[in-house]
Design a protein around this motif. Structure first.
Motif, mmCIF file in Angstrom:
data_model
loop_
_atom_site.group_PDB
_atom_site.id
_atom_site.type_symbol
_atom_site.label_atom_id
_atom_site.label_comp_id
_atom_site.label_asym_id
_atom_site.label_seq_id
_atom_site.Cartn_x
_atom_site.Cartn_y
_atom_site.Cartn_z
ATOM 1 N N GLU A 181 0.827 -1.209 0.000
ATOM 2 C CA GLU A 181 0.000 0.000 0.000
ATOM 3 C C GLU A 181 0.861 1.259 0.000
ATOM 4 O O GLU A 181 0.590 2.213 -0.736
ATOM 5 N N LEU B 201 2.459 1.701 -3.431
ATOM 6 C CA LEU B 201 1.531 2.265 -4.406
ATOM 7 C C LEU B 201 1.349 3.770 -4.183
ATOM 8 O O LEU B 201 1.240 4.538 -5.140
ATOM 9 N N THR B 202 1.360 4.203 -2.931
ATOM 10 C CA THR B 202 1.307 5.634 -2.632
ATOM 11 C C THR B 202 2.547 6.325 -3.166
ATOM 12 O O THR B 202 2.463 7.408 -3.760
ATOM 13 N N LEU C 289 4.373 5.359 -5.706
ATOM 14 C CA LEU C 289 4.254 5.415 -7.168
ATOM 15 C C LEU C 289 3.269 6.494 -7.600
ATOM 16 O O LEU C 289 3.491 7.161 -8.621
ATOM 17 N N ASP C 290 2.190 6.689 -6.843
ATOM 18 C CA ASP C 290 1.261 7.777 -7.144
ATOM 19 C C ASP C 290 1.973 9.123 -7.063
ATOM 20 O O ASP C 290 1.747 10.006 -7.900
ATOM 21 N N GLN C 291 2.835 9.286 -6.068
ATOM 22 C CA GLN C 291 3.605 10.529 -5.928
ATOM 23 C C GLN C 291 4.575 10.711 -7.091
ATOM 24 O O GLN C 291 4.774 11.823 -7.571
ATOM 25 N N ARG D 87 4.145 9.535 -10.181
ATOM 26 C CA ARG D 87 3.350 9.885 -11.366
ATOM 27 C C ARG D 87 2.820 11.314 -11.296
ATOM 28 O O ARG D 87 2.625 11.952 -12.325
ATOM 29 N N ALA D 88 2.600 11.822 -10.097
ATOM 30 C CA ALA D 88 2.124 13.192 -9.924
ATOM 31 C C ALA D 88 3.254 14.212 -10.060
ATOM 32 O O ALA D 88 3.011 15.416 -10.048
ATOM 33 N N SER E 248 5.663 14.644 -7.862
ATOM 34 C CA SER E 248 5.998 15.182 -6.535
ATOM 35 C C SER E 248 7.366 14.770 -6.014
ATOM 36 O O SER E 248 7.820 15.311 -5.010
ATOM 37 N N GLU F 277 3.175 8.180 3.821
ATOM 38 C CA GLU F 277 2.457 7.343 4.788
ATOM 39 C C GLU F 277 3.045 7.417 6.201
ATOM 40 O O GLU F 277 3.062 6.429 6.927
ATOM 41 N N ALA G 107 7.001 6.502 -14.084
ATOM 42 C CA ALA G 107 5.988 7.447 -14.550
ATOM 43 C C ALA G 107 5.612 7.254 -16.019
ATOM 44 O O ALA G 107 4.463 7.477 -16.391
ATOM 45 N N THR H 168 5.354 -1.253 -10.961
ATOM 46 C CA THR H 168 4.060 -1.654 -10.414
ATOM 47 C C THR H 168 4.251 -3.010 -9.737
ATOM 48 O O THR H 168 5.253 -3.708 -9.990
#
Length: 133
Positions: free
Chosen positions: A53, A56-57, A59-61, A63-64, A66, A79, A116, A122
């Protein structure tokens, strides 16, 4: 955290790393994502265990946008425990229990671009077999 850094999964790096051996490397054993620098791998070098989890957070950062070095002049906390920063020379990754992992700008950019833009890092990608294996 459950998991054993010496059991299960294959260490993977971005295809954008080319033939260089100094890279962000990750491995997913089905329970935990392990992260280290291939230039200083475990058991000698620091290895960080990350929950899927939290990974994945992260990886979200990525892709954003950040987690670029320019945005890491103020460290980013993922987290509540994974601290990512930039000291002017290296991108640093640390958690509460592990010594800091340092990455050069080239290493970090290969990771960012692979995650990204190329769909790398993934959980399914980490569980797959690298093309050069």
């Amino acid at each position: 955290m459950a998991g054993d850094q010496n059991v299960g999964g294959i260490w993977r790096k971005s295809a954008r790393s080319g033939v260089q051996s100094n890279c962000v490397e990750a491995r997913f054993d089905g329970t935990v994502v392990w992260l280290h620098n291939s230039n200083n791998p475990s058991p000698q070098g620091p290895t960080i265990a990350i929950t899927p989890e939290d990974w994945l957070t992260l990886l979200d950062q990525v892709r954003a946008g950040s987690l670029t070095p320019q945005k890491l002049n103020s460290p980013t906390l993922i987290e509540g425990r994974l601290l990512i920063g930039f000291d002017g020379e290296h991108v640093t990754v640390q958690d509460n229990d592990t010594p800091t992992i340092n990455y050069t700008l080239d290493e970090w950019h290969a990771f960012l671009d692979g995650a990204a833009h190329d769909g790398e890092f993934t959980l399914p990608w980490l569980l797959g077999t690298p093309a050069n294996a």
